[in-house]
Design a protein around this motif. Sequence first.
Motif, PDB file in Angstrom:
ATOM      1  N   ARG A   1      52.934 -13.143  38.551  1.00 30.93           N
ATOM      2  CA  ARG A   1      53.796 -11.995  38.317  1.00 30.93           C
ATOM      3  C   ARG A   1      52.908 -10.767  38.117  1.00 30.93           C
ATOM      4  NH1 ARG A   1      55.991 -11.902  33.570  1.00 30.93           N
ATOM      5  NH2 ARG A   1      54.963 -13.747  32.680  1.00 30.93           N
ATOM      6  N   ALA A   2      53.403  -9.611  38.499  1.00 36.72           N
ATOM      7  CA  ALA A   2      52.645  -8.370  38.331  1.00 36.72           C
ATOM      8  C   ALA A   2      53.328  -7.499  37.283  1.00 36.72           C
ATOM      9  CB  ALA A   2      52.542  -7.626  39.657  1.00 36.72           C
ATOM     10  N   LEU A   3      52.600  -7.188  36.217  1.00 42.54           N
ATOM     11  CA  LEU A   3      53.093  -6.267  35.195  1.00 42.54           C
ATOM     12  C   LEU A   3      52.437  -4.917  35.483  1.00 42.54           C
ATOM     13  CD1 LEU A   3      52.781  -8.578  32.055  1.00 42.54           C
ATOM     14  CD2 LEU A   3      54.688  -8.354  33.670  1.00 42.54           C
ATOM     15  N   LEU A   4      53.131  -4.090  36.270  1.00 35.98           N
ATOM     16  CA  LEU A   4      52.511  -2.916  36.869  1.00 35.98           C
ATOM     17  C   LEU A   4      52.530  -1.652  36.021  1.00 35.98           C
ATOM     18  CD1 LEU A   4      53.754  -3.362  40.555  1.00 35.98           C
ATOM     19  CD2 LEU A   4      51.435  -3.716  39.692  1.00 35.98           C
ATOM     20  N   VAL A   5      53.245  -1.670  34.911  1.00 36.12           N
ATOM     21  CA  VAL A   5      53.232  -0.483  34.051  1.00 36.12           C
ATOM     22  C   VAL A   5      51.872  -0.419  33.363  1.00 36.12           C
ATOM     23  CG1 VAL A   5      54.263   0.672  32.078  1.00 36.12           C
ATOM     24  CG2 VAL A   5      55.713  -0.596  33.679  1.00 36.12           C
ATOM     25  N   PRO A   6      51.083   0.635  33.578  1.00 36.19           N
ATOM     26  CA  PRO A   6      49.728   0.689  33.004  1.00 36.19           C
ATOM     27  C   PRO A   6      49.747   0.736  31.472  1.00 36.19           C
ATOM     28  CG  PRO A   6      50.035   2.362  34.707  1.00 36.19           C
ATOM     29  CD  PRO A   6      51.383   1.828  34.379  1.00 36.19           C
ATOM     30  N   PHE A   7      48.899  -0.070  30.858  1.00 38.90           N
ATOM     31  CA  PHE A   7      48.755   0.006  29.402  1.00 38.90           C
ATOM     32  C   PHE A   7      47.579   0.923  29.031  1.00 38.90           C
ATOM     33  CE2 PHE A   7      46.493  -3.824  30.806  1.00 38.90           C
ATOM     34  CZ  PHE A   7      45.231  -3.623  30.277  1.00 38.90           C
ATOM     35  N   GLN A   8      46.807   1.305  30.042  1.00 39.36           N
ATOM     36  CA  GLN A   8      45.734   2.291  29.836  1.00 39.36           C
ATOM     37  C   GLN A   8      45.600   3.122  31.108  1.00 39.36           C
ATOM     38  OE1 GLN A   8      41.825   1.468  27.798  1.00 39.36           O
ATOM     39  NE2 GLN A   8      41.016   1.700  29.866  1.00 39.36           N
ATOM     40  N   LYS A   9      45.866   4.414  31.015  1.00 44.85           N
ATOM     41  CA  LYS A   9      45.768   5.284  32.185  1.00 44.85           C
ATOM     42  C   LYS A   9      44.318   5.685  32.424  1.00 44.85           C
ATOM     43  CE  LYS A   9      50.458   7.091  32.100  1.00 44.85           C
ATOM     44  NZ  LYS A   9      51.322   8.299  32.104  1.00 44.85           N
ATOM     45  N   GLU A  10      43.963   5.789  33.708  1.00 43.27           N
ATOM     46  CA  GLU A  10      42.590   6.088  34.094  1.00 43.27           C
ATOM     47  C   GLU A  10      42.568   7.026  35.289  1.00 43.27           C
ATOM     48  OE1 GLU A  10      40.600   1.779  32.900  1.00 43.27           O
ATOM     49  OE2 GLU A  10      41.070   2.189  34.999  1.00 43.27           O
ATOM     50  N   SER A  11      41.403   7.573  35.575  1.00 38.51           N
ATOM     51  CA  SER A  11      41.232   8.381  36.779  1.00 38.51           C
ATOM     52  C   SER A  11      39.901   8.031  37.426  1.00 38.51           C
ATOM     53  CB  SER A  11      41.288   9.876  36.442  1.00 38.51           C
ATOM     54  OG  SER A  11      40.283  10.231  35.519  1.00 38.51           O
ATOM     55  N   TRP A  12      39.902   8.060  38.750  1.00 40.48           N
ATOM     56  CA  TRP A  12      38.683   7.805  39.510  1.00 40.48           C
ATOM     57  C   TRP A  12      38.005   9.127  39.843  1.00 40.48           C
ATOM     58  CZ3 TRP A  12      40.814   3.899  43.706  1.00 40.48           C
ATOM     59  CH2 TRP A  12      41.177   2.704  43.063  1.00 40.48           C
ATOM     60  N   ALA A  13      36.681   9.094  39.908  1.00 39.65           N
ATOM     61  CA  ALA A  13      35.921  10.298  40.243  1.00 39.65           C
ATOM     62  C   ALA A  13      34.642   9.897  40.968  1.00 39.65           C
ATOM     63  CB  ALA A  13      35.597  11.097  38.979  1.00 39.65           C
ATOM     64  N   VAL A  14      33.986  10.880  41.555  1.00 41.99           N
ATOM     65  CA  VAL A  14      32.712  10.667  42.251  1.00 41.99           C
ATOM     66  C   VAL A  14      31.583  10.707  41.220  1.00 41.99           C
ATOM     67  CG1 VAL A  14      31.130  11.542  44.017  1.00 41.99           C
ATOM     68  CG2 VAL A  14      33.612  11.744  44.347  1.00 41.99           C
ATOM     69  N   GLY A  15      30.710   9.703  41.254  1.00 43.17           N
ATOM     70  CA  GLY A  15      29.565   9.666  40.348  1.00 43.17           C
ATOM     71  C   GLY A  15      28.406  10.476  40.903  1.00 43.17           C
ATOM     72  N   ILE A  16      27.807  11.326  40.056  1.00 40.84           N
ATOM     73  CA  ILE A  16      26.729  12.226  40.465  1.00 40.84           C
ATOM     74  C   ILE A  16      25.591  12.128  39.455  1.00 40.84           C
ATOM     75  CG2 ILE A  16      26.151  14.644  41.007  1.00 40.84           C
ATOM     76  CD1 ILE A  16      29.263  15.039  41.300  1.00 40.84           C
ATOM     77  N   ARG A  17      24.361  12.147  39.944  1.00 33.66           N
ATOM     78  CA  ARG A  17      23.215  12.065  39.046  1.00 33.66           C
ATOM     79  C   ARG A  17      23.156  13.292  38.130  1.00 33.66           C
ATOM     80  NH1 ARG A  17      20.345  10.170  42.512  1.00 33.66           N
ATOM     81  NH2 ARG A  17      19.541  12.075  43.440  1.00 33.66           N
ATOM     82  N   LYS A  18      22.827  13.073  36.868  1.00 36.75           N
ATOM     83  CA  LYS A  18      22.736  14.187  35.920  1.00 36.75           C
ATOM     84  C   LYS A  18      21.674  15.189  36.358  1.00 36.75           C
ATOM     85  CE  LYS A  18      24.605  12.395  31.596  1.00 36.75           C
ATOM     86  NZ  LYS A  18      25.666  13.406  31.546  1.00 36.75           N
ATOM     87  N   GLY A  19      21.958  16.457  36.135  1.00 37.07           N
ATOM     88  CA  GLY A  19      21.034  17.515  36.523  1.00 37.07           C
ATOM     89  C   GLY A  19      21.245  18.032  37.921  1.00 37.07           C
ATOM     90  N   ASN A  20      22.181  17.426  38.663  1.00 35.41           N
ATOM     91  CA  ASN A  20      22.441  17.851  40.043  1.00 35.41           C
ATOM     92  C   ASN A  20      23.715  18.691  40.080  1.00 35.41           C
ATOM     93  OD1 ASN A  20      22.294  18.106  42.806  1.00 35.41           O
ATOM     94  ND2 ASN A  20      21.962  15.927  43.172  1.00 35.41           N
ATOM     95  N   GLY A  21      23.670  19.823  39.370  1.00 30.99           N
ATOM     96  CA  GLY A  21      24.852  20.673  39.240  1.00 30.99           C
ATOM     97  C   GLY A  21      25.339  21.259  40.538  1.00 30.99           C
ATOM     98  N   GLN A  22      24.414  21.572  41.444  1.00 31.29           N
ATOM     99  CA  GLN A  22      24.806  22.168  42.715  1.00 31.29           C
ATOM    100  C   GLN A  22      25.645  21.201  43.540  1.00 31.29           C
ATOM    101  OE1 GLN A  22      21.562  23.392  45.227  1.00 31.29           O
ATOM    102  NE2 GLN A  22      22.886  24.367  46.738  1.00 31.29           N
ATOM    103  N   LEU A  23      25.194  19.946  43.602  1.00 33.24           N
ATOM    104  CA  LEU A  23      25.948  18.941  44.352  1.00 33.24           C
ATOM    105  C   LEU A  23      27.303  18.698  43.698  1.00 33.24           C
ATOM    106  CD1 LEU A  23      26.107  16.952  46.676  1.00 33.24           C
ATOM    107  CD2 LEU A  23      24.886  15.278  45.268  1.00 33.24           C
ATOM    108  N   LYS A  24      27.345  18.668  42.381  1.00 31.27           N
ATOM    109  CA  LYS A  24      28.614  18.484  41.667  1.00 31.27           C
ATOM    110  C   LYS A  24      29.597  19.601  42.022  1.00 31.27           C
ATOM    111  CE  LYS A  24      30.549  17.994  37.003  1.00 31.27           C
ATOM    112  NZ  LYS A  24      30.226  17.884  35.556  1.00 31.27           N
TER     113      LYS A  24
END
Length: 274
Positions: free
Chosen positions: A211-234
């Motif tokens: 069975r699938a319990l699809l109501v989220p018990f914790q909301k999340e968001s996906w994002a692109v991972g970027i190396r620290k100090g690379n502000g221009q690329l971010k």
Amino acid sequence: MMKHRSGKTLVGWWPIVPLLAILFALPAPAAVQAAERNDTLVVGMELAYPPFEMTDKAGKPTGVSVDLAHELGKALGRKVVIRNTAFDGLIPSLKTGKIDLIISSMTATAERAKSIDFSDPYLETGLCLLVKKSSPVTSIKDLDQPGRVVAVKKGTTGHVYAEKHIARAKVLVLDKEAAAVLEVVQGKADAFIYDQMSTYQNWRKNQDMTRALLVPFQKESWAVGIRKGNGQLKEQVNGFLKDFRARGGFEKLGDTYLKEEKEAFKKLGYPFFL
């Protein structure tokens, strides 16, 4: 012949001068590699999470994240190289410079943000449950009971959640999503903690046993991972994401890879997150 400042004659010095000039004019190997790297965007992802990160019949990378990476490369004028990396190895690879970005359905968490930077969120989702059909579990609160078994995939936010919030049930940490699903299907685990889309897809493949319990018990968001100090690329990545969404790019990706899921979520009354 040339004379040194000491007045001594240096035999054979003059022919060497043009050779030295040529050698110093040649770019160093490191400089060549750096120049090549500036023209290339190495994107890390684990190609084991369809339809976001996967391979086609020929073994080539494909999926939502792959297309997104190539669209980003076009916007930045850089050739994209996809590097298939185990999920728990993505952040170490980014920090050591083996990859430039992570685009691998990665949730932006406070803990991960201690070691890497994240772009603006590009997808909203949440943790939910795939449970065995005969299980009395109806919510995450029912899981933390003695004698119950909870499956999680190593390195995911489901794994982190279980470590923090599940103390009385047994937490089974597995390397592969398929292995965690199998534990539930075979009745060895009461539930598998994972994201909404994957939970829906795994339930659809195993409707007789889960069975699938699809109501989220914790909301999340996906994002692109970027190396620290690379502000221009971010900044460049954030600009691309904003423009890509405004042009309907995410909507098109959803129609290409997740059309059936979009329709199913609409019928179930759940907002579609892409």
